[in-house]
Scaffold this motif. Structure first.
Motif, PDB file in Angstrom:
ATOM      1  N   UNK A 166     -93.818  -0.639  -0.014  1.00 44.02           N
ATOM      2  CA  UNK A 166     -94.758  -2.191   0.381  1.00 44.02           C
ATOM      3  C   UNK A 166     -96.553  -1.483   0.545  1.00 44.02           C
ATOM      4  N   UNK A 167     -97.412  -2.011   0.200  1.00 39.41           N
ATOM      5  CA  UNK A 167     -98.487  -1.165  -0.292  1.00 39.41           C
ATOM      6  C   UNK A 167     -99.616  -2.619   1.172  1.00 39.41           C
ATOM      7  N   UNK A 217     -93.715   6.414   6.334  1.00 34.68           N
ATOM      8  CA  UNK A 217     -95.429   6.430   5.444  1.00 34.68           C
ATOM      9  C   UNK A 217     -94.897   7.493   4.906  1.00 34.68           C
ATOM     10  N   UNK A 218     -95.672   6.709   3.482  1.00 37.87           N
ATOM     11  CA  UNK A 218     -95.111   7.774   2.241  1.00 37.87           C
ATOM     12  C   UNK A 218     -96.854   8.270   1.815  1.00 37.87           C
ATOM     13  N   UNK A 222    -102.214   2.026   2.141  1.00 36.45           N
ATOM     14  CA  UNK A 222    -100.705   2.899   2.625  1.00 36.45           C
ATOM     15  C   UNK A 222     -99.317   2.233   2.002  1.00 36.45           C
ATOM     16  N   UNK A 223     -99.012   3.157   1.661  1.00 39.66           N
ATOM     17  CA  UNK A 223     -97.024   3.026   1.105  1.00 39.66           C
ATOM     18  C   UNK A 223     -96.575   3.249   2.701  1.00 39.66           C
ATOM     19  N   UNK A 224     -95.677   2.091   2.577  1.00 39.20           N
ATOM     20  CA  UNK A 224     -94.713   1.981   4.052  1.00 39.20           C
ATOM     21  C   UNK A 224     -92.955   1.537   3.141  1.00 39.20           C
ATOM     22  N   UNK A 282    -107.820   0.689   7.203  1.00 38.96           N
ATOM     23  CA  UNK A 282    -108.433   1.814   7.292  1.00 38.96           C
ATOM     24  C   UNK A 282    -107.987   2.838   7.059  1.00 38.96           C
ATOM     25  N   UNK A 283    -108.892   4.358   6.389  1.00 37.93           N
ATOM     26  CA  UNK A 283    -108.799   5.869   6.160  1.00 37.93           C
ATOM     27  C   UNK A 283    -107.893   5.645   7.101  1.00 37.93           C
TER      28      UNK A 283
END
Length: 868
Positions: free
Chosen positions: A635-636, A612-613, A574-576, A640-641
């Protein structure tokens, strides 16, 4: 031309379905193997790539064991009743019957596209009336044995979901599903007496091959404690007392106050008029907290004095009675004697409210603060000077002689709250008569089916949706024909999953839930695979039901599941970034500090908002992760998906591009099965290229014709490589080390033609070893090699033992005790031969130089140490 999974895979999936390739029946000539996945609840729009990891693992193992001669039962079904399915229906505005049918079809399509070798003739659905019938039948057996009963108990009520939740379904005061607030209220509910089986649920954990941390979770949840029940008379109320359970009766002389849980029945009765308003307000506040939140180890203790006092039975001291939420009604008697010198929570509470702290257990070494260990009793009358174990025994005997207490056992486990105020679940097979009597419906009147109800949504007013169907609620007594009412509640989602593994043994039986013959042949489940998150709920509940069925002589095993495996989670990236609402600007991770779980701006202290992107919008530039219209680096985060984080990968997309076999290989190649691993689609092309290589070993990449393969066994090097690969892959598949099995196959495919073209026996063996992992390609190549029938029915290759013997071994060479080289020597080399080869090595010669060895120490097959 060449390897085209999009053409190959649908063909073989149709073949398996049309031919019932994986259907099984009782066969006493072969060893049985029952391999079971925890079946899914089809409550969403389908699978993401994290879901199939366990399914592919059990499929690999099942296919491998079939080829080893086992009669493998590997079924699949749908846990389709319950809150998740109903909530999905609420969100989509469609009836749960419709959404469940659509979702089941979607899940089935996706699982079949993965080439999973289920026996689809045994498919079950917990919402099917034929299945509901037997779920209700088992409930009736529980009721007949006094294990199902109605009681008014404090429950977790979720107004948003409109239903009661079990303790296990509440986290931090919110529902596990949806994260909605939960409050505690008294309600009349169906309960199952799981506590009657507490000791057996504990003891029989020693019989199963489960991960130790799962066993510990169950042991901790059951929470067996040995101690004493002690009665504290109320100081100003004749013939009334407060009963407590304690694991440390030796500390009774240090009990300086008592605490009741807010839900305790005596709270209202003994609270004095001057304290009543404060106590009631505190009880109402505590009702908004879940038990888990109240059990949390926090230093902040709250409570209210009731105004009442009790008498300590060992020294006649008057002790104040408080109400505090760190005491739970669901553990022990819902009341405690507080010994602040020797209990951390009591210590914090006593310090917060300036209550007396009296040391009655002296440690062997000085300790600051609260001492909770064993030591020597002091200030304790008849047990002064005794060590803790003997002090416990002596004080219990003293209490029993005076009728003030007795030895006892307590459990954290409480009876299972088994009714829900919602529509989408199994109705209870009972009717309520006007005089309050409860009547079980005769077995021949089962199943009780749900009525049609368009407005199935919970009202949130403590009323079940079925109350809105008077024609269904109002019925007749099956014995007298007089008026009766159906129960408006339904069973929880766990009901159907408590016994589904038994129905798979005999799914088409209309006369009984399963036959004795089928159960004795297939049970227990030999391998059960699913998430560790089910350690306390499903696994504990199903073990309980199974033990009841065992006592009824309906099953032949004490435990349902022999071996349990928990696959590690497939994580998404995820990317935030963070948004500062005050300054209306974006912030990178380097500008953030955390205060607990709250992000704040490191410089200004302003509270920030996580944003979140979606992964699809993220681009990499000069090593920085960026997104449109966001002016800071992202930020990577590996986690959990989740759809809300935009990191879900659809398996349909992966299969469309690379094929199911490539995806299966990648899922098994990511790392050890039990470890979590981040998903990276960039890793799949490597698996695809490996399958292309295998295809080219058998078929010409330009013409698709089968290559001319030599009939002989091949060179010595090829035979040795093949034998060792068979040995390695076999051991790895037996041990669930699928990633290293794939590595061995990759080495074989790479090296088998180093000296000569691949011989036919090696091609045959390679295809068979590939079959459990990449079954579609294996079927295709097996057919092209001229074999009749499915490769899944072929025998597993056996390693030629002659080529497993090592001709050479690699040994370490030390010079003066320091590692300098590794050399290969004949496996049977003596000291002279090994020394000569070691001294001839260039690296060794550089370190020996002109000096002569004074001595050579040789450990055959391992090392040589040259002493100069």
């Amino acid at each position: 031309m060449g390897y085209e999974p999009q053409k190959i895979e649908p063909r073989w999936q149709r073949y398996w379905l049309e031919n019932g390739s994986f259907a099984v029946a009782i066969d006493h000539e072969r060893p049985k193997l029952y391999v079971l996945d925890m079946f899914p609840y089809p409550s969403g729009d389908g699978l993401h790539v994290g879901h199939p990891k366990g399914y592919v693992a059990t499929d690999v193992y099942s296919r491998y064991k079939r080829m080893r001669g086992f009669n493998v039962l590997h079924p699949m079904g749908w846990d389709a009743f319950g809150l998740p399915a109903e909530q999905h229906a609420v969100r989509t505005g469609r009836h749960p019957r419709d959404t469940t049918a659509r979702n089941v079809a979607r899940f089935r399509e996706q699982l079949q596209a993965l080439g999973l070798s289920y026996d689809w003739s045994r498919e079950i659905d917990t919402t099917d009336p034929g299945y509901v019938r037997w779920t209700q039948w088992i409930f009736a057996r529980l009721y007949e044995r006094g294990l199902a009963y109605l009681a008014e108990v404090p429950v977790n009520w979720c107004p948003e979901l409109g239903t009661v939740l079990a303790n296990e379904e509440v986290k931090d005061g919110k529902s596990e599903i949806g994260g909605h607030p939960v409050i505690r209220v008294p309600m009349k509910q169906w309960m199952l007496r799981i506590t009657a089986y507490a000791d057996r649920l504990l003891e029989d954990l020693d019989e199963v091959d489960w991960p130790e941390h799962i066993k510990k979770m169950q042991r901790d949840w059951i929470g067996r404690s040995e101690g004493a029940t002690v009665r504290f008379p109320l100081a100003d109320v004749a013939e009334r007392h407060i009963e407590v359970f304690t694991t440390r009766p030796d500390t009774l002389f240090g009990a300086t106050y008592m605490v009741l849980a807010p839900e305790h029945e005596l709270v209202e009765q003994l609270t004095t008029p001057g304290q009543r308003d404060a106590v009631r307000a505190y009880v109402e506040e505590a009702a908004r907290k879940s038990e888990r939140a109240r059990m949390a180890d926090t230093r902040t203790k709250t409570g209210v004095f009731t105004g009442a006092f009790a008498i300590n039975p060992v020294n006649d001291a008057r002790v104040p009675v408080w109400v505090a939420d760190y005491v739970l009604a669901s553990y022990g008697s819902g009341a405690i004697m507080a010994v602040p010198a020797h209990d951390e929570r009591d210590w914090e509470f006593a310090r917060s409210f300036d209550l007396p702290i009296v040391e009655v257990v002296q440690p062997d070494e000085p300790v600051e603060g609260c001492f909770t260990g064993e030591g020597t009793s002091v200030r304790s009358g008849p047990i002064d000077g005794l060590r803790t174990p003997e002090a416990k025994r002596r004080i219990v005997a003293w209490l029993e002689e005076r009728g003030a207490g007795s030895a006892s056992v307590s459990y954290k486990l409480r009876d299972w709250l088994f009714s829900r105020q919602r529509y989408w679940g199994e109705p209870f097979p009972v009717v309520h008569l006007p005089d309050g009597e409860i009547r079980l419906l005769p077995d021949e009147q089962l199943p009780v089916e749900l009525p049609e109800l368009d407005d199935f949504r919970p009202a949130g007013d403590f009323q079940a949706p079925l109350e809105r169907v008077p024609d269904w609620i109002e019925t007749t007594d099956p014995v007298t024909g007089g008026p009766a009412r159906r129960d408006p509640n339904t069973m929880p989602q766990w009901a159907g999953s408590c016994w589904y593994y038994l129905r798979f043994c005999d799914p088409d039986n209309d006369e009984q839930p399963w036959s004795a013959e089928a159960e004795r042949y297939w049970m227990p489940v030999d391998l059960y695979v699913g998430g560790a998150e089910h350690a306390v709920l499903h696994l504990l509940y199903s073990r309980f039901w199974h033990k009841v069925l065992y006592d009824l002589d309906l099953v032949s095993t004490r435990e349902p599941f022999g071996r349990l495996l928990n696959p590690g989670m497939v994580q998404g990236k995820s990317y935030r970034y963070f948004h500062d609402p005050e300054a209306d600007r974006s912030c990178g991770a380097d500008e953030v500090r955390w205060e607990g779980e709250t992000p704040v701006h490191a410089a200004s202290g302003a509270e920030l908002v996580e944003r979140w992107v979606p992964t699809a919008e993220v681009r990499s530039a000069a090593g920085r992760m960026l997104a449109p219209e966001v002016d800071v680096e992202l930020e990577e985060v590996v986690e959990k998906m989740s759809k809300s984080r935009g990191n879900v990968v659809n398996p349909d997309d992966v299969i469309a591009e690379f094929g199911a076999d490539s995806m299966r290989l990648y899922e098994m190649f990511m790392g050890p099965l039990g470890k979590a691993a981040p998903w990276s689609t960039d890793g799949i092309p490597g698996c695809f290229r490996f399958l292309q290589r295998v295809y080219r070993l058998v078929c010409d990449d330009r013409s698709d014709a089968v290559r001319e393969l030599a009939d002989g066994p091949g060179t010595e090097a090829q035979q040795r490589l093949l034998a060792r690969t068979i040995e390695k892959v076999s051991a790895d598949l037996d041990g669930f080390d699928f990633n290293t099995a794939i590595s061995a196959l990759m080495v074989l495919a790479r090296d088998i033609e180093k000296e000569a073209p691949i011989p036919r026996p090696a091609a045959d063996a390679l295809v068979r070893m590939l079959a459990p992992l990449a079954p579609h390609l294996a079927e295709e190549l097996w057919e092209r090699l001229g074999h009749a029938g499915s490769v899944s029915a072929a025998a597993w290759p056996e390693a030629d033992a002659r080529w497993l013997v090592e001709d050479e071994v690699e040994i370490s060479v030390q010079v003066g005790g320091k590692m300098r080289a590794r050399v290969r020597v004949p496996a049977d080399a003596d000291e002279a031969a090994a020394s000569a080869l070691a001294l001839a090595d260039e690296a060794v010669q550089r370190h020996v130089g002109e000096r002569s060895p004074r001595r050579v120490i040789y450990v055959p097959g391992r090392l040589i140490n040259i002493v100069l």
